[in-house]
Write a protein that holds these residues in place. Structure first.
Motif, PDB file in Angstrom:
ATOM      1  N   PHE A  39      19.101  -1.399  -5.836  1.00  0.00           N
ATOM      2  CA  PHE A  39      17.810  -1.825  -5.899  1.00  0.00           C
ATOM      3  C   PHE A  39      16.929  -0.870  -5.438  1.00  0.00           C
ATOM      4  N   TYR A  44      12.812  -0.545  -3.998  1.00  0.00           N
ATOM      5  CA  TYR A  44      11.713  -1.233  -3.404  1.00  0.00           C
ATOM      6  C   TYR A  44      10.567  -0.153  -3.043  1.00  0.00           C
ATOM      7  N   GLN A  96       7.298  -0.104  -0.304  1.00  0.00           N
ATOM      8  CA  GLN A  96       6.766  -1.042   1.015  1.00  0.00           C
ATOM      9  C   GLN A  96       5.492  -0.166   1.237  1.00  0.00           C
ATOM     10  N   LYS A 141       2.983  -2.173   7.124  1.00  0.00           N
ATOM     11  CA  LYS A 141       2.919  -3.712   7.480  1.00  0.00           C
ATOM     12  C   LYS A 141       3.058  -4.527   6.467  1.00  0.00           C
ATOM     13  N   GLN A 142       3.685  -4.300   5.373  1.00  0.00           N
ATOM     14  CA  GLN A 142       3.946  -5.225   4.460  1.00  0.00           C
ATOM     15  C   GLN A 142       5.295  -5.652   4.091  1.00  0.00           C
ATOM     16  N   SER A 143       5.672  -6.464   3.049  1.00  0.00           N
ATOM     17  CA  SER A 143       6.914  -6.901   2.637  1.00  0.00           C
ATOM     18  C   SER A 143       7.639  -5.742   1.755  1.00  0.00           C
ATOM     19  N   LEU A 144       8.843  -6.192   1.556  1.00  0.00           N
ATOM     20  CA  LEU A 144       9.369  -5.040   0.315  1.00  0.00           C
ATOM     21  C   LEU A 144       9.246  -5.525  -1.019  1.00  0.00           C
ATOM     22  N   LEU A 176      10.188  -5.576  -4.746  1.00  0.00           N
ATOM     23  CA  LEU A 176      11.309  -4.839  -5.685  1.00  0.00           C
ATOM     24  C   LEU A 176      10.636  -4.260  -6.857  1.00  0.00           C
ATOM     25  N   PHE A 181       5.949   4.211   0.497  1.00  0.00           N
ATOM     26  CA  PHE A 181       7.452   4.217   0.995  1.00  0.00           C
ATOM     27  C   PHE A 181       8.472   3.684   0.332  1.00  0.00           C
ATOM     28  N   ILE A 194      12.414   2.655  -0.976  1.00  0.00           N
ATOM     29  CA  ILE A 194      13.550   2.322  -0.104  1.00  0.00           C
ATOM     30  C   ILE A 194      14.696   1.771  -1.225  1.00  0.00           C
ATOM     31  N   PHE A 206      20.649  -0.715   3.120  1.00  0.00           N
ATOM     32  CA  PHE A 206      19.439   0.084   2.639  1.00  0.00           C
ATOM     33  C   PHE A 206      19.688   1.459   3.013  1.00  0.00           C
ATOM     34  N   GLY A 260      15.037   5.281   3.351  1.00  0.00           N
ATOM     35  CA  GLY A 260      13.827   5.251   2.793  1.00  0.00           C
ATOM     36  C   GLY A 260      12.995   6.660   2.789  1.00  0.00           C
ATOM     37  N   ARG A 271       9.534   8.638   2.255  1.00  0.00           N
ATOM     38  CA  ARG A 271       7.919   8.531   2.282  1.00  0.00           C
ATOM     39  C   ARG A 271       7.539   9.739   1.459  1.00  0.00           C
TER      40      ARG A 271
END
Lengths: 111, 117
Positions: free
Chosen positions: B34, B36, B38, B41-44, B46, B91, B93, B108, B111, B113
């Protein structure tokens, strides 16, 4: 569709116990996972619940109630290194078996 | 636990160039990987599901021509951000699912950047 709700922030002191709740809405539920992510790092797997009840792994435990569409992560004997973001993630038929992540809970552990 | 290696960890590129990110499962075979994205300060979020030997499945709103995914083997998936622009800075991942675990654990990578100037 599906949705997850978890608190955005939680603060606790070293040595305490903290519970991070996660409620979800989905259909065809498979399981609920918890991941920890430190600032700037990658998420790491903590636990997975497919059946009702409590799963314990060291200082961390996770609970699931499928009838209530609810779960929680329990962290005991908090340490400073536990300061991180914690994500619940649900797998279900709705998302073809893929995981949908909640927005995350930022846990701050204070001395 | 299983190890997923992701490279590069950090990349700066000029606007208009392409960037390739590699994701490798080092000690297990991953039929599914998968990707992702990001934001701080937020969620992953998809982006896509990468299946070995077949085309990736992209989530709604993700441009497949912009984010090219190749899953050539059971241990390697790549994401290429084509003609990158500053708004692609984020970011990224990857994660891999082991076919041997009934828990469907995602492992995971560290990541990448990406900063687009």
């Amino acid at each position: 569709g599906q949705s997850l709700e978890q608190p955005s922030e939680v603060t606790a002191v070293e040595g305490a116990i903290v519970q991070i709740n996660c409620t979800y809405q989905t259909s065809g539920f498979y399981g609920l996972s918890w991941y920890q992510q430190h600032d700037g790092g990658a998420p790491t797997f903590l636990s997975y619940n497919a059946l009702d009840g409590l799963e314990e792994t060291g200082r961390f435990s996770s609970f699931l109630s499928r009838s209530d569409s609810y779960g929680y992560l329990l962290l005991q004997e908090l340490q400073m290194k536990d300061s991180a973001s914690y994500f619940c993630a649900v797998r279900s038929e709705t998302n073809a078996g893929k995981s949908t992540f909640g927005d995350g809970t930022t846990l701050t552990v204070k001395p | 636990g299983a190890v997923v290696s992701q490279h590069p960890s950090w990349v700066i590129c000029k606007s208009g160039t392409s960037v390739k990110i590699e994701c490798r499962s080092l000690d297990f075979q991953a039929t599914t990987m998968f990707w992702y994205r990001q934001f701080p300060k937020q969620s992953l979020m998809l982006m896509a599901t990468s299946n070995e030997g077949s085309k990736a499945t992209y989530e709604q709103g993700v441009e497949k021509d912009k984010f090219l995914i190749n899953h050539a083997s059971l241990t390697l998936s790549t994401l290429t951000v084509t003609s990158a622009h500053p708004e692609d800075s984020s970011f990224y991942i990857c994660s891999a699912e082991s076919r041997d675990t009934f828990k469907n654990i995602q492992y995971f990578g560290a990541g990448t950047r990406l900063s687009v100037l």
